[in-house]
Each structure stands twice: as structure tokens, then as C-alpha cells.
Motif scaffolding. Structure first.
Motif, PDB file in Angstrom:
ATOM      1  N   TYR A  26       0.798  -1.210   0.000  1.00 20.68           N
ATOM      2  CA  TYR A  26       0.000   0.000   0.000  1.00 20.68           C
ATOM      3  C   TYR A  26       0.839   1.273   0.000  1.00 20.68           C
ATOM      4  O   TYR A  26       0.310   2.358   0.076  1.00 20.68           O
ATOM      5  CB  TYR A  26      -0.902   0.027   1.235  1.00 20.68           C
ATOM      6  CG  TYR A  26      -1.964  -1.027   1.238  1.00 20.68           C
ATOM      7  CD1 TYR A  26      -2.622  -1.397   0.075  1.00 20.68           C
ATOM      8  CD2 TYR A  26      -2.330  -1.652   2.426  1.00 20.68           C
ATOM      9  CE1 TYR A  26      -3.600  -2.362   0.082  1.00 20.68           C
ATOM     10  CE2 TYR A  26      -3.319  -2.616   2.447  1.00 20.68           C
ATOM     11  CZ  TYR A  26      -3.947  -2.965   1.274  1.00 20.68           C
ATOM     12  OH  TYR A  26      -4.926  -3.908   1.297  1.00 20.68           O
ATOM     13  N   PRO A  29      -0.325   4.259  -3.129  1.00 18.37           N
ATOM     14  CA  PRO A  29      -1.755   4.021  -3.334  1.00 18.37           C
ATOM     15  C   PRO A  29      -2.173   4.138  -4.790  1.00 18.37           C
ATOM     16  O   PRO A  29      -1.743   5.025  -5.502  1.00 18.37           O
ATOM     17  CB  PRO A  29      -2.421   5.102  -2.492  1.00 18.37           C
ATOM     18  CG  PRO A  29      -1.382   6.169  -2.340  1.00 18.37           C
ATOM     19  CD  PRO A  29      -0.068   5.449  -2.314  1.00 18.37           C
ATOM     20  N   LEU A 365      -4.610  -2.217   6.900  1.00 14.45           N
ATOM     21  CA  LEU A 365      -5.725  -1.514   6.262  1.00 14.45           C
ATOM     22  C   LEU A 365      -5.803  -0.067   6.743  1.00 14.45           C
ATOM     23  O   LEU A 365      -6.198   0.817   5.976  1.00 14.45           O
ATOM     24  CB  LEU A 365      -7.038  -2.242   6.534  1.00 14.45           C
ATOM     25  CG  LEU A 365      -7.172  -3.638   5.908  1.00 14.45           C
ATOM     26  CD1 LEU A 365      -8.549  -4.212   6.193  1.00 14.45           C
ATOM     27  CD2 LEU A 365      -6.916  -3.607   4.408  1.00 14.45           C
ATOM     28  N   ALA A 368      -3.600   1.659   4.534  1.00 13.67           N
ATOM     29  CA  ALA A 368      -4.196   1.820   3.209  1.00 13.67           C
ATOM     30  C   ALA A 368      -5.128   3.031   3.182  1.00 13.67           C
ATOM     31  O   ALA A 368      -5.136   3.813   2.222  1.00 13.67           O
ATOM     32  CB  ALA A 368      -4.956   0.557   2.816  1.00 13.67           C
ATOM     33  N   VAL A 369      -5.922   3.177   4.226  1.00 11.30           N
ATOM     34  CA  VAL A 369      -6.821   4.326   4.318  1.00 11.30           C
ATOM     35  C   VAL A 369      -6.023   5.625   4.388  1.00 11.30           C
ATOM     36  O   VAL A 369      -6.325   6.603   3.688  1.00 11.30           O
ATOM     37  CB  VAL A 369      -7.747   4.196   5.553  1.00 11.30           C
ATOM     38  CG1 VAL A 369      -8.559   5.473   5.751  1.00 11.30           C
ATOM     39  CG2 VAL A 369      -8.680   2.998   5.402  1.00 11.30           C
ATOM     40  N   SER A 372      -4.484   6.460   0.994  1.00 11.32           N
ATOM     41  CA  SER A 372      -5.491   6.931   0.035  1.00 11.32           C
ATOM     42  C   SER A 372      -5.914   8.363   0.334  1.00 11.32           C
ATOM     43  O   SER A 372      -6.052   9.186  -0.570  1.00 11.32           O
ATOM     44  CB  SER A 372      -6.709   6.005   0.066  1.00 11.32           C
ATOM     45  OG  SER A 372      -6.359   4.712  -0.392  1.00 11.32           O
ATOM     46  N   THR A 434      -9.297   3.328  -1.434  1.00 12.42           N
ATOM     47  CA  THR A 434      -8.777   2.260  -0.575  1.00 12.42           C
ATOM     48  C   THR A 434      -9.148   0.896  -1.132  1.00 12.42           C
ATOM     49  O   THR A 434      -8.327  -0.040  -1.122  1.00 12.42           O
ATOM     50  CB  THR A 434      -9.311   2.414   0.864  1.00 12.42           C
ATOM     51  OG1 THR A 434      -8.980   3.711   1.365  1.00 12.42           O
ATOM     52  CG2 THR A 434      -8.712   1.358   1.779  1.00 12.42           C
TER      53      THR A 434
END
Length: 448
Positions: A26, A29, A365, A368-369, A372, A434
Motif C-alpha cells: 500500500y 496508493p 488496512l 491503506a486508508v 489513500s 482504498t
């Protein structure tokens, strides 16, 4: 909220995952270079349309789970899902599930969504944003003829506000006692599930196992005032608090209010008042973000001239640590025993079914958020959720992440609940990007 007012407001304004492998995937992105973006006006229009279902005579929202408003709102949403090619179905718990094929059917689906039901006199964003935002992701992918590698699932959980019932069932944690618990609608959970098209007699058929989902994401308004106060655009949730309820019965002796001397009374309400103060003192006696509330009270006989003989209270404790919840409750029990002895009453605690355990979101995750949001030029803050969500149930079976956007004034569970249009779109765009990032990340990195 009346339609005119709502339109005016909207126009104004723990699975084991290899963090190293997934975080590396990630680090760049996917969303930073593509042109996909959500349609803000479509989001707003659909929020307005959904707000019509379940309105009471005062123009406030009453789309409580299993009521007529809930049924109508679900039917409206399923029609939109069908138009978007999702072919929606209702599982045994009453959850609405729409599926979109991916290039590689052997890959595990990426799931996202929220809920449509609300608390009595609730707002138009809590749940609906995550649900309509999820559908918006599908609409954008369809419009750009973008097919993901992974299959996608939009999941709208049943009766989130009544105890995360649909997601609890999917995680295999809804008990027989939970099915017989009364809902806000007056129906038992089992009766309500049947009313919305589920099958409580075959509830096990909706259970997902660990590894069945690649990831679960939920977009939601913050419901508090932290992001708005600090002028941060996106909250990245680190964990969701556990929520435990107890029904507390305080019994004294109902007697004549005019002829019984003060020193001879066994006043259940007076003992209850002392217990309410004790709860507040115990909860505030240790450092941390824990909260405790007495939010319900029923007393009998309920007359001016009768000393209350029985009071039933609703106690709730929330914290990110299950151990702390138990420690605080034991201290409350001790205080209750002392109060009962001094007031010549009895105090009993009955732990309620369908409690929510604390849940941590997936570290990779979260990254990842954050990545993004950063690619979209948005500021972020790591934070915990003081409200319960379906994500904490799905955390038992899949890696989860939550995306928060600011609530104006920190108001939620109220018809005055409001989130600015640009914040709604920001959250939906972070959700979209995401999902695309997870889709491009190496499959093996989520199953270490």
C-alpha cells in the motif's frame, strides 16, 4: 427533519495479517494516479431520498429496524442495487448482500457497506452514508467500465442500532438468547428478522468463516466532535469499543408517602439515585476514555403519594479494553452492595445478551486508508470509535478498517445530525481509492 430543511442543509454546506507485506503493497496508493471520483450530488440526492422513509408526524426520522420505514427503505435501496447490477439477496439474518464479479473469481471478495436502520428520532447520516457511499463506489466503477481483480460485495447489515444483530449473525455470534431479545420495534429479534425477509430458523446459513473475505471497510460519520474540533478531514479508526449492558433492578418497599417517616422508608428510587451517582464516580475514578451511562429508568408504582418500591435501570459501560469494563463493573457492584445495605433495598444486575466485544482494526488496512487520504490531499487522524459498529463484529472473521468523516458539532443519534457535503464526498472517495488499493495489493500479503 423535514425534507425542505434537509435539502437546505445539504446544499449549504485482528486477523493475523503480515503488516510488513501489506504495508509495502500500500506504500504507493492506486488512487493517487487514477481519475475515478465519486459524484457528490448523487450522494446527497440519495441521502435525501432515503430520509423520507420512516419519518414520523414531526418530520423526524423513525426508520427503526423491523418497522415499516425500515422495510420501505430497504426495498428502495435494493432497487438501486439491482439497477447497479448487484443482484441483491437477503441472507438468513436479514442482511442485504449485492455482489459484483471480479476478473479473478478465485480471489476472496472485498466487502464494504454499513446499515440503513436508525435510532428513534435519529439522523440521516449514521449508517446511510456508509451504505450509499458503498453503492456510489459501484456506480463509479460501472460508469468507468472498471473491473476489479477481486469480486466485490456491498453488505447492508440488519438492525445495527439494536445490537449489531446482522453482523453478529454473520460472524457466528448471535445466540438463541439474542434471537429472543426484544427489539426497539416491539418484535423479538427473530420476529424482526423474519419480517424483513430473513430466516431465523436457519441463522447458521449466513455465517462466514475466517478467510472468507479479503477485507471489510466501513465509511461512517464520526458521531463525535473530535475531527470537527481539530479541523481534520478523515478519521482512521484504530479500534472500536466494547459495549456491555446490564438491567439493574432495585427493590425496596412501596408504602404511603404521607404516613411513612423518612427514616423508616425503603425507597427504591432514592437508592437508585445514589447508584447513578456511584456509577459516574467509578467510571471517572481511573484514567482512560471509558464511559458509563444509566440511560433508562422505569419505576413503580409511579404515583405522587406512593414511595417507589421498584426501579429498573439500564446500565451501559464502553471501553476499548474488555478487562477494564469488567473491572469497572465489579467496582460498581461493590458500591451497589453498600448502597443496598444502607438503604434496606436489594440491587440485582442482569447482564444482557448481544454484548459487543472491543475490536481492533487491521494495521495494514489503516495504512491503506491513510495512504489513500493523503493521495487525495486530505488530513487524517488515528482515533478510536466510541460508538459501536458492524465492523467490530466482522473483525472476528476478517481484516477490517473504518473511515470517519466529521460530524458538525459532534451531534449524532439526533435529527440535528449533519455532515457537510464535501466531507461526505471526501469519505466516499477515500473508500473508493482504498478498495482499489486493496484490489491491487498482493493477495498473499493478507494471509500471513
Amino acid at each position: 427533519m423535514k425534507r425542505r430543511t434537509f435539502l437546505k442543509n445539504t446544499s449549504l454546506t485482528a486477523m493475523g495479517v503480515s503488516a510488513l507485506g501489506l504495508l509495502a503493497s500500500y506504500s504507493k496508493p492506486v488512487g493517487s494516479g487514477n481519475t475515478l471520483t465519486v459524484n457528490q450530488q448523487r450522494l446527497l440526492t440519495r441521502l435525501v431520498e432515503l430520509s423520507k422513509f420512516g419519518r414520523n408526524d414531526q418530520g423526524h426520522g423513525y426508520r427503526v429496524a423491523f418497522t415499516q420505514g425500515d422495510l420501505e427503505g430497504r426495498a428502495w435501496f435494493m432497487a438501486l442495487m439491482k439497477k447497479a447490477g448487484l443482484d441483491p439477496a437477503i441472507d438468513a439474518a436479514g442482511n442485504i448482500i449485492g455482489k459484483r464479479k471480479g476478473k479473478n473469481p478465485s480471489l476472496k471478495p472485498i466487502a464494504f457497506g454499513s446499515h440503513l436502520d436508525m435510532v428513534p428520532d435519529g439522523g440521516n447520516y449514521d449508517g446511510p452514508l456508509g451504505s450509499i457511499g458503498a453503492l456510489e463506489v459501484i456506480e463509479v466503477l460501472n460508469e468507468h467500465k472498471t473491473l476489479t481483480e477481486h469480486p466485490l460485495e456491498v453488505i447492508i447489515f440488519a438492525n445495527e442500532e439494536g445490537g449489531t444483530i446482522g453482523s453478529m449473525a454473520m460472524a457466528g455470534r448471535l445466540t438463541a438468547a439474542g434471537l429472543h431479545q426484544k427489539s426497539q420495534s416491539g418484535l423479538t429479534m427473530a420476529e424482526g428478522i423474519k419480517a424483513i425477509g430473513g430466516n431465523p430458523d436457519n441463522i447458521s446459513s449466513c455465517v462466514r468463516k475466517k478467510g472468507d473475505l479479503r477485507a471489510w471497510l466501513e465509511l461512517h460519520i464520526e458521531q463525535g466532535g473530535i475531527l470537527a474540533r481539530e479541523n481534520v478531514q478523515v478519521g482512521v479508526v484504530e479500534g472500536i469499543v466494547g459495549i456491555v449492558h446490564w438491567e439493574v433492578t432495585v427493590e425496596g418497599f412501596a408504602n404511603h408517602a404521607g404516613t411513612t417517616p423518612m427514616n423508616l422508608r425503603q425507597d427504591a428510587l432514592l437508592a437508585s439515585a445514589r447508584l447513578i451517582i456511584a456509577v459516574n464516580e467509578v467510571i471517572g475514578s481511573v484514567p482512560g476514555n471509558q464511559v458509563g451511562t444509566i440511560g433508562k429508568m422505569d419505576l413503580t408504582p409511579g404515583a405522587y403519594n406512593v414511595i417507589p418500591g421498584k426501579v429498573v435501570l439500564g446500565l451501559e459501560i464502553r471501553d476499548l479494553s474488555a478487562g477494564k469494563i469488567e473491572t469497572l463493573f465489579r467496582e460498581i457492584e461493590k458500591r451497589a452492595a453498600a448502597i443496598a445495605l444502607e438503604s434496606k433495598t436489594t440491587i440485582r444486575f442482569a447482564r444482557q445478551a448481544n454484548e459487543s466485544q472491543p475490536a481492533l482494526t487491521n494495521k495494514a488496512l489503516q495504512q491503506a486508508v491513510q495512504a489513500s487520504a493523503k493521495a487525495l490531499g486530505l488530513s487524517t487522524k488515528l482515533m478510536q470509535s466510541g460508538a459501536g459498529h458492524d465492523s467490530q463484529e466482522i473483525a472476528w472473521i476478517a481484516p477490517v478498517a473504518m473511515i470517519f468523516v466529521p460530524s458538525v458539532g459532534g451531534i449524532s443519534h439526533s435529527y440535528k445530525e449533519f455532515t457537510k457535503p464535501e466531507a461526505l464526498a471526501n469519505g466516499a472517495n477515500v473508500l473508493l481509492q482504498t478498495i482499489l488499493a486493496i484490489d491491487k495489493a498482493k493477495e498473499s500479503s493478507t494471509h500471513a
